[in-house]
Design an enzyme around this catalytic site. Structure first.
Site, short mmCIF file in Angstrom:
data_model
loop_
_atom_site.label_atom_id
_atom_site.label_comp_id
_atom_site.label_asym_id
_atom_site.label_seq_id
_atom_site.Cartn_x
_atom_site.Cartn_y
_atom_site.Cartn_z
N ASP A 1 8.83 -1.55 -3.19
CA ASP A 1 9.63 -0.75 -2.53
C ASP A 1 10.07 0.39 -3.20
O ASP A 1 9.16 0.92 -4.04
CB ASP A 1 10.84 -1.68 -2.14
CG ASP A 1 11.32 -1.25 -0.91
OD1 ASP A 1 11.46 0.13 -0.70
OD2 ASP A 1 11.92 -1.96 -0.02
N HIS B 1 -3.58 7.21 -7.56
CA HIS B 1 -4.67 6.34 -7.16
C HIS B 1 -4.30 5.41 -6.00
O HIS B 1 -3.67 4.63 -6.25
CB HIS B 1 -5.37 5.93 -8.37
CG HIS B 1 -5.52 6.79 -9.24
ND1 HIS B 1 -6.85 7.82 -9.38
CD2 HIS B 1 -5.09 7.07 -10.32
CE1 HIS B 1 -6.79 8.69 -10.38
NE2 HIS B 1 -5.76 8.26 -11.08
#
Ligand SMILES: *[C@@H]1O[C@H](CO)[C@@H](O)[C@H](O)[C@H]1NC(C)=O
Ligand SMILES: *[C@@H]1O[C@H](CO)[C@@H](O)[C@H](O)[C@H]1NC(C)=O
Length: 447
Positions: A219, A294
């Protein structure tokens, strides 16, 4: 403001608007050194009934030690494992500190905040050897599909620092800075379970510098909420997280002068997201620069129709003067989730959104999209000009990798999220949080 307009008019590089407030008028961090506090008084929790046996409730001892050192001094939590069965609210306090050498482990099951510090000034919580940690054992709740307490919350605290500690496996949020001023958070590691609701750092207030922090959770990594101004977030490693964000934003949003710099994000929901659904007020003068990512689901994402948030009254939050600069790396699938996605309120189009040097390529497939809806500014799919009217959605297709997208990876990236049913180990504070960057203040661990 006039100077800023002049610089842009002269065609300078995009202004880095956001910065901390003037340090003479608004010093950041504690006003008194920790050594001066040690010299005034030391209140060791073991002198107030705490026992390092991992079982005896240290809550009452922490409260008693705080009361004894409230007017200047150090609440010392020495080496050893201390159970926290009852939560502590430490209210007031001036020129004081908590030295967390040992480990606090949650044994209580109430909701709320394990440690809540409010109405305090000139405060520091740190570990002088960099090995202190708070272990929330959140997996005990998460394995049952439940949430429990948050670990650490500061409310109306001014001139503070939090550093060189680990917050691990919170049953809910890890660190919340609610309406705090002139603070610094650094050299920290936060490790939470792999699900939503376990936010890393949520911050709102004035003049706060958060730097050299690693977050694992799924989160919020380091997220700014409203109202906030003069917030600087630097050298952050979102190591399998939700990613950094601003929001969720609703009625009377008031955020300005926020800068994120050197943000490394891997396997997260996004590299940066603004979230609102209706609402009003403004987000302005935000710089998001030097991002590497990434395999993130989203990359740069303004979602003014974020349906996970209840629709708020208003024509929409005004997103104005947001600069996105020097982003590199990859997204997971740029054909299903556009790495550049600027979805503004049709009733309140975004203005002056500047995107430059945005070189993100897709990990899967060989096509990606940029999508802008009612978004004015410059670069990529942003619409130039000053009409600032609703225009719908414009999509552009990218069929070859942007040159310069390739970016380095950090060592020790996660290959899976951390467990929800087994305990998460306490990590050590890392020595770097962004490729090639060393912490602004040397970490104390191992020194
Ligand atoms: C936002 O909307 C609320 C409720 O409609 C209103 O009271 C408030 O004045 C508005 N704020 C701004 C900044 O427009
Ligand atoms: C990222 O998290 C993994 C798993 O907890 C850890 O092994 C690795 O060291 C972390 N990376 C860094 C650079 O701290």
């Amino acid at each position: 403001m006039q100077i800023k307009g002049l610089l842009l008019g002269l065609g300078w590089l995009s202004a880095a608007w956001a910065q901390l407030a003037d340090t003479t008028d608004y010093p950041i961090g504690p006003l008194t050194s920790s050594s001066a506090k040690w010299a005034v008084k030391v209140c060791d929790i073991t002198d107030y009934g705490a026992v390092a046996d991992g079982a005896t409730d240290a809550g009452p001892a922490i409260l008693a030690a705080f009361e004894a050192c409230i007017d200047g001094g150090v609440v010392n939590i020495p080496l050893g494992t201390f159970a926290l069965e009852t939560w502590v609210t430490l209210s007031g306090g001036t020129a004081w500190a908590i030295n967390l050498e040992g480990i606090i482990v949650r044994t209580g099951t109430a909701g709320g905040n394990m440690i809540y510090i409010e109405h305090s000034t000139d405060f520091e919580i740190y570990s002088s050897r960099g090995e202190g940690a708070i272990q929330g054992y959140g997996y005990v709740f998460h394995a049952e599909g439940e949430y429990g307490p948050r670990i650490l919350r500061l409310y109306e605290v001014t001139n503070f620092a939090i550093h060189d500690i680990a917050l691990v496996d919170s049953p809910q949020f890890h660190l919340t800075l609610d309406t705090c001023n002139q603070g610094e958070v650094y050299n920290m590691i936060i490790r939470g379970g792999n699900e939503g609701g376990l936010d890393g750092i949520d911050v709102w207030g004035f003049d706060i510098w958060i730097h050299d922090v690693e977050v694992t959770n799924k989160d919020e990594c380091v997220t700014v909420k409203s109202p906030a101004n003069h917030i600087l977030v630097e050298n952050i490693y979102c190591n399998w997280s939700g990613g950094c964000a601003m929001g969720s934003l609703g009625v009377d949003t008031d955020i300005s002068k926020v800068e994120y710099n050197n943000i490394y994000t891997v396997n997260s929901n996004q590299m940066f997201m603004f979230k609102s659904n209706g609402g009003n007020g403004t987000v302005t003068e935000v710089t998001l620069q030097n991002f590497i990512g990434h395999e993130n689901a989203y990359t740069f994402y303004i979602d003014a129709y974020w349906t996970e948030e209840t629709l708020a009254a208003g024509d929409g939050v005004l997103y104005n003067s947001i600069t996105v600069s020097n982003w590199k790396g990859t997204c997971a699938n740029g054909a299903t989730r556009a790495p550049l996605y600027v979805l503004c309120p049709s009733t309140q189009p975004c203005t002056n959104i500047i995107v430059e040097d945005f070189d993100i390529w897709t990990e899967s497939g060989s096509t990606e999209y940029y999508k802008c809806a009612d978004a004015w500014g410059s670069g990529y799919c942003l619409k130039a000009g000053s009409a600032h009217t609703e225009y719908g959605t414009v999509t552009s297709t990218v069929t070859s990798a942007p040159s310069g997208y390739s970016a380095t990876t950090m060592p020790g990236q996660l290959t899976a999220g951390l467990g929800l049913t087994t305990s998460i180990a306490i990590p050590t504070v890392p020595s770097s949080f962004f490729p090639g960057a060393t912490p602004a203040t040397a970490r104390v661990y191992g020194s």
